[in-house]
Motif scaffolding. Structure first.
Motif, PDB file in Angstrom:
ATOM      1  N   ARG A 324       4.607  21.472  53.693  1.00  0.00           N
ATOM      2  CA  ARG A 324       5.062  22.352  54.773  1.00  0.00           C
ATOM      3  C   ARG A 324       6.561  22.638  54.685  1.00  0.00           C
ATOM      4  N   LEU A 325       7.323  21.713  54.122  1.00  0.00           N
ATOM      5  CA  LEU A 325       8.777  21.834  54.138  1.00  0.00           C
ATOM      6  C   LEU A 325       9.270  22.689  52.982  1.00  0.00           C
ATOM      7  N   VAL A 326       8.893  23.961  53.018  1.00  0.00           N
ATOM      8  CA  VAL A 326       9.303  24.926  51.996  1.00  0.00           C
ATOM      9  C   VAL A 326       9.849  26.162  52.707  1.00  0.00           C
ATOM     10  N   PRO A 327      10.768  26.898  52.079  1.00  0.00           N
ATOM     11  CA  PRO A 327      11.381  28.053  52.739  1.00  0.00           C
ATOM     12  C   PRO A 327      10.353  29.117  53.126  1.00  0.00           C
ATOM     13  N   GLY A 328      10.615  29.755  54.247  1.00  0.00           N
ATOM     14  CA  GLY A 328       9.838  30.917  54.646  1.00  0.00           C
ATOM     15  C   GLY A 328       8.570  30.636  55.410  1.00  0.00           C
ATOM     16  N   PHE A 329       8.293  29.360  55.737  1.00  0.00           N
ATOM     17  CA  PHE A 329       7.062  29.026  56.454  1.00  0.00           C
ATOM     18  C   PHE A 329       7.356  28.353  57.789  1.00  0.00           C
ATOM     19  N   TRP A 330       8.448  28.760  58.422  1.00  0.00           N
ATOM     20  CA  TRP A 330       8.801  28.297  59.762  1.00  0.00           C
ATOM     21  C   TRP A 330       9.018  26.785  59.818  1.00  0.00           C
ATOM     22  N   ALA A 331       9.345  26.176  58.703  1.00  0.00           N
ATOM     23  CA  ALA A 331       9.643  24.744  58.682  1.00  0.00           C
ATOM     24  C   ALA A 331      11.018  24.544  58.048  1.00  0.00           C
ATOM     25  N   THR A 336      19.873  21.192  59.534  1.00  0.00           N
ATOM     26  CA  THR A 336      20.729  22.206  60.130  1.00  0.00           C
ATOM     27  C   THR A 336      20.486  22.302  61.633  1.00  0.00           C
ATOM     28  N   TRP A 337      21.428  22.931  62.345  1.00  0.00           N
ATOM     29  CA  TRP A 337      21.215  23.202  63.758  1.00  0.00           C
ATOM     30  C   TRP A 337      21.769  24.578  64.105  1.00  0.00           C
ATOM     31  N   GLY A 338      21.219  25.137  65.159  1.00  0.00           N
ATOM     32  CA  GLY A 338      21.675  26.429  65.632  1.00  0.00           C
ATOM     33  C   GLY A 338      21.292  26.608  67.091  1.00  0.00           C
ATOM     34  N   VAL A 339      21.913  27.592  67.707  1.00  0.00           N
ATOM     35  CA  VAL A 339      21.617  27.910  69.102  1.00  0.00           C
ATOM     36  C   VAL A 339      20.536  28.979  69.128  1.00  0.00           C
ATOM     37  N   GLU A 340      19.400  28.649  69.697  1.00  0.00           N
ATOM     38  CA  GLU A 340      18.254  29.569  69.756  1.00  0.00           C
ATOM     39  C   GLU A 340      17.928  30.142  68.375  1.00  0.00           C
ATOM     40  N   ASN A 341      17.966  29.278  67.375  1.00  0.00           N
ATOM     41  CA  ASN A 341      17.709  29.692  65.999  1.00  0.00           C
ATOM     42  C   ASN A 341      16.510  28.916  65.469  1.00  0.00           C
ATOM     43  N   ARG A 342      15.390  29.608  65.292  1.00  0.00           N
ATOM     44  CA  ARG A 342      14.162  28.944  64.865  1.00  0.00           C
ATOM     45  C   ARG A 342      14.069  28.732  63.353  1.00  0.00           C
ATOM     46  N   THR A 343      15.110  29.075  62.607  1.00  0.00           N
ATOM     47  CA  THR A 343      15.123  28.735  61.184  1.00  0.00           C
ATOM     48  C   THR A 343      15.821  27.401  60.948  1.00  0.00           C
ATOM     49  N   ALA A 344      16.455  26.851  61.976  1.00  0.00           N
ATOM     50  CA  ALA A 344      17.185  25.590  61.847  1.00  0.00           C
ATOM     51  C   ALA A 344      16.283  24.413  62.198  1.00  0.00           C
ATOM     52  N   ALA A 345      16.659  23.238  61.713  1.00  0.00           N
ATOM     53  CA  ALA A 345      15.872  22.039  61.992  1.00  0.00           C
ATOM     54  C   ALA A 345      16.017  21.591  63.436  1.00  0.00           C
ATOM     55  N   LEU A 346      17.181  21.855  64.021  1.00  0.00           N
ATOM     56  CA  LEU A 346      17.454  21.487  65.408  1.00  0.00           C
ATOM     57  C   LEU A 346      17.873  22.742  66.162  1.00  0.00           C
ATOM     58  N   ARG A 347      17.159  23.052  67.215  1.00  0.00           N
ATOM     59  CA  ARG A 347      17.416  24.267  67.986  1.00  0.00           C
ATOM     60  C   ARG A 347      17.927  23.897  69.370  1.00  0.00           C
ATOM     61  N   TYR A 360      13.529  19.545  68.307  1.00  0.00           N
ATOM     62  CA  TYR A 360      13.500  18.962  66.967  1.00  0.00           C
ATOM     63  C   TYR A 360      12.367  19.659  66.223  1.00  0.00           C
ATOM     64  N   ARG A 361      12.726  20.718  65.489  1.00  0.00           N
ATOM     65  CA  ARG A 361      11.727  21.599  64.888  1.00  0.00           C
ATOM     66  C   ARG A 361      11.196  21.078  63.552  1.00  0.00           C
ATOM     67  N   LEU A 362      11.797  20.022  63.053  1.00  0.00           N
ATOM     68  CA  LEU A 362      11.317  19.473  61.787  1.00  0.00           C
ATOM     69  C   LEU A 362       9.937  18.852  61.932  1.00  0.00           C
ATOM     70  N   ASN A 397      19.850  33.161  58.952  1.00  0.00           N
ATOM     71  CA  ASN A 397      18.761  32.511  58.246  1.00  0.00           C
ATOM     72  C   ASN A 397      19.205  31.200  57.605  1.00  0.00           C
ATOM     73  N   ALA A 398      18.774  30.077  58.175  1.00  0.00           N
ATOM     74  CA  ALA A 398      19.153  28.773  57.627  1.00  0.00           C
ATOM     75  C   ALA A 398      18.559  28.552  56.247  1.00  0.00           C
ATOM     76  N   TYR A 399      17.423  29.192  55.947  1.00  0.00           N
ATOM     77  CA  TYR A 399      16.785  29.011  54.643  1.00  0.00           C
ATOM     78  C   TYR A 399      17.645  29.551  53.506  1.00  0.00           C
ATOM     79  N   ALA A 400      18.493  30.535  53.835  1.00  0.00           N
ATOM     80  CA  ALA A 400      19.295  31.191  52.798  1.00  0.00           C
ATOM     81  C   ALA A 400      20.566  30.417  52.472  1.00  0.00           C
ATOM     82  N   LEU A 401      20.865  29.367  53.234  1.00  0.00           N
ATOM     83  CA  LEU A 401      22.099  28.621  53.033  1.00  0.00           C
ATOM     84  C   LEU A 401      21.902  27.499  52.025  1.00  0.00           C
ATOM     85  N   GLU A 402      22.943  27.247  51.241  1.00  0.00           N
ATOM     86  CA  GLU A 402      22.927  26.092  50.353  1.00  0.00           C
ATOM     87  C   GLU A 402      23.310  24.862  51.162  1.00  0.00           C
ATOM     88  N   GLN A 403      22.453  23.840  51.148  1.00  0.00           N
ATOM     89  CA  GLN A 403      22.669  22.672  51.993  1.00  0.00           C
ATOM     90  C   GLN A 403      23.636  21.695  51.326  1.00  0.00           C
TER      91      GLN A 403
END
Length: 465
Positions: A324-331, A336-347, A360-362, A397-403
């Motif tokens: 499940r933990l692959v880019p583009g599948f809402w996981a 990462t964290w963000g404000v009202e950002n559903r691409t981040a692990a913590l919203r 905790y969206r992870l 888009n948190a998926y597009a960032l290099e961690q």
């Protein structure tokens, strides 16, 4: 057995003490009650217990074979655990009944269910006990934690027998196609939706929202908020009895993190907030701060972010979790964290004194609810106690960032188990006995996977390589 609707006295959810538990059993003239507890993987194990034995257990506890803490989801015995095994002879472990967890099972003619928890030495590795101790530490720090879980699950027009006859392939989903938030689907199948909602009310895991999700036969249910220990009970009972209800309707439900490469994975998102015990006010909400985030919420967020890679095994406890933990599948793929950002692990969800919280969206649907809550709450509390500050929030888009390396998540269950073993924070939060035992159980799970040859390998290599 008396009709419970005609029985005076306590209703199940009013029971708080052993004396009240005894009284409600007597009033219903029950000869037996059902008692259950949860193992490492969040699977409910239990039995019917005679009235006399139950009454004795209320006062003195009872014994339960500790093999349920020493085997996997297929009842295969761990060969690498020190807590229990052939070297200990799998003795009985002491268990205590929790009177306040009393519930009626709607389809068993007034039958009562009580949850139990491992006691004494076994308590050190008991999943529910782990969560309870984290909650107690949170209260000692001056906070009352509140939480709620929401689950996605797929329904199939199959039975346990038909699914096995098909080798779990070419299964027929309950409904076809991708159709999220469908009023057509929930109207056509309103009877089943109503049964799910009524089950939640009767067994005290009330459902705030129930809707179709994206994918054939997939639903999402949001369980109402409660104090965190109770929230763990509600989530664990929801997963168990949703499967029961489905099978009683000749259907099957799965909470696998990802059952097919063609569809998104299934989440088990966790919403958490803290309230000050002395004032009753939100510890997360400060109207003078950006996004209403108090210093406490920022520290809590920082703990969750920094410890996420170390505690991932509790959130993603199966080999399948990592599909499940692959880019583009809402996981999420990084801490990462963000404000009202559903691409981040913590919203972070801004709101008011009543609603300020974070998600905790992870979390995935396959996690043990008690351990997922313990990880999410414990890591946040650790951040408060350490006075940590989070990194910068993600915009877009948190998926597009290099961690950065320190925020990258383990890619396999084996790696997650090693990170858990090496985590000083995990050992401080949960104790050495639990960390060693649970890490060993995840290493076993990974080794069991590696012993098997998959269809993918056969199709790819059999003829050509």
């Amino acid at each position: 057995m008396l009709d419970p609707s005609q029985t005076p006295g306590f209703s199940p959810r009013e029971v708080r003490t052993a004396a009240q538990a005894r009284k409600i059993v007597e009033e219903r003239q029950l000869t037996h009650v059902k008692v259950g507890l949860f193992d490492n993987d969040g699977v409910m194990r239990g039995k019917y217990m005679s009235r006399d034995k139950f009454f004795s257990a209320l006062e003195h506890g009872f014994a339960f074979c500790d093999v349920v803490l020493g085997w996997d989801v297929k009842d295969q015995l761990y060969d690498n655990a020190s807590y229990t095994g052939w070297h200990t002879g799998y003795p009985d472990a002491p268990v205590r009944i929790l009177p306040h967890t009393c519930r009626e099972i709607p389809f068993e003619d007034g039958m009562l269910l009580f949850l139990a928890e491992f006691d004494r030495q076994a308590e050190a590795v008991c999943p529910r006990g782990i969560l309870r101790r984290v909650v107690e530490r949170c209260r000692e720090a001056g906070f009352e934690p509140f939480g709620a879980l929401e689950y996605e699950f797929f329904l199939f027009d199959e039975t346990p027998n038909s699914a096995r006859e098909k080798g779990f392939r070419n299964l027929k989903p309950f409904t076809p196609d991708w159709f999220g938030y469908s009023v057509i689907r929930n109207s056509v199948h309103s009877e089943l939706h109503r049964q799910i909602l009524e089950l939640g009310e009767r067994m005290d895991f009330p459902i705030e929202g129930l809707h179709t999700e994206t994918g054939p036969g997939v639903l999402e249910a949001a369980i109402a908020v409660d104090e965190v220990e109770a929230a763990g009970d509600k989530a664990a009972l929801f997963k168990t009895f949703l499967k029961v209800l489905a099978q009683r309707n000749s259907l099957m439900a799965t909470f696998m993190a990802r059952w097919s490469g063609d569809y998104p994975g299934q989440s088990g998102h966790i919403h958490l907030s803290l309230r000050e015990r002395d004032t009753g006010k939100s510890a997360f909400f400060d109207p003078e701060k950006p996004q209403g985030m108090s210093i406490v919420q920022r520290q809590f967020l920082a703990g969750q972010q920094r410890l996420m890679p170390e505690l991932l095994a509790l959130m993603a406890p199966t080999v399948n979790s990592y599909r499940r933990l692959v880019p583009g599948f809402w996981a999420p793929t990084g801490a990462t964290w963000g404000v009202e950002n559903r691409t981040a692990a913590l919203r972070v969800i801004p709101g008011s004194d009543k609603s300020q919280r974070q998600e905790y969206r992870l979390g995935a649907a396959d996690a043990n609810p008690y351990l997922a809550l313990a990880a999410a709450l414990g890591s946040g509390l650790y951040g408060i106690l350490q006075g940590w500050e989070p990194g910068d929030p993600v915009a877009g888009n948190a998926y597009a960032l290099e961690q950065p390396d320190e925020l990258a998540l383990p890619r396999t269950l084996w790696e997650s188990a090693q990170r858990l073993r090496a985590s000083a924070a995990a050992r401080e939060l949960f104790g050495n006995s639990f960390v060693d035992h649970f890490a060993a159980s995840r290493e076993w799970e990974e080794r069991e996977y590696r012993r098997h040859v998959t269809d993918w390998e056969l199709e790819r290599y059999f003829e050509i390589i």
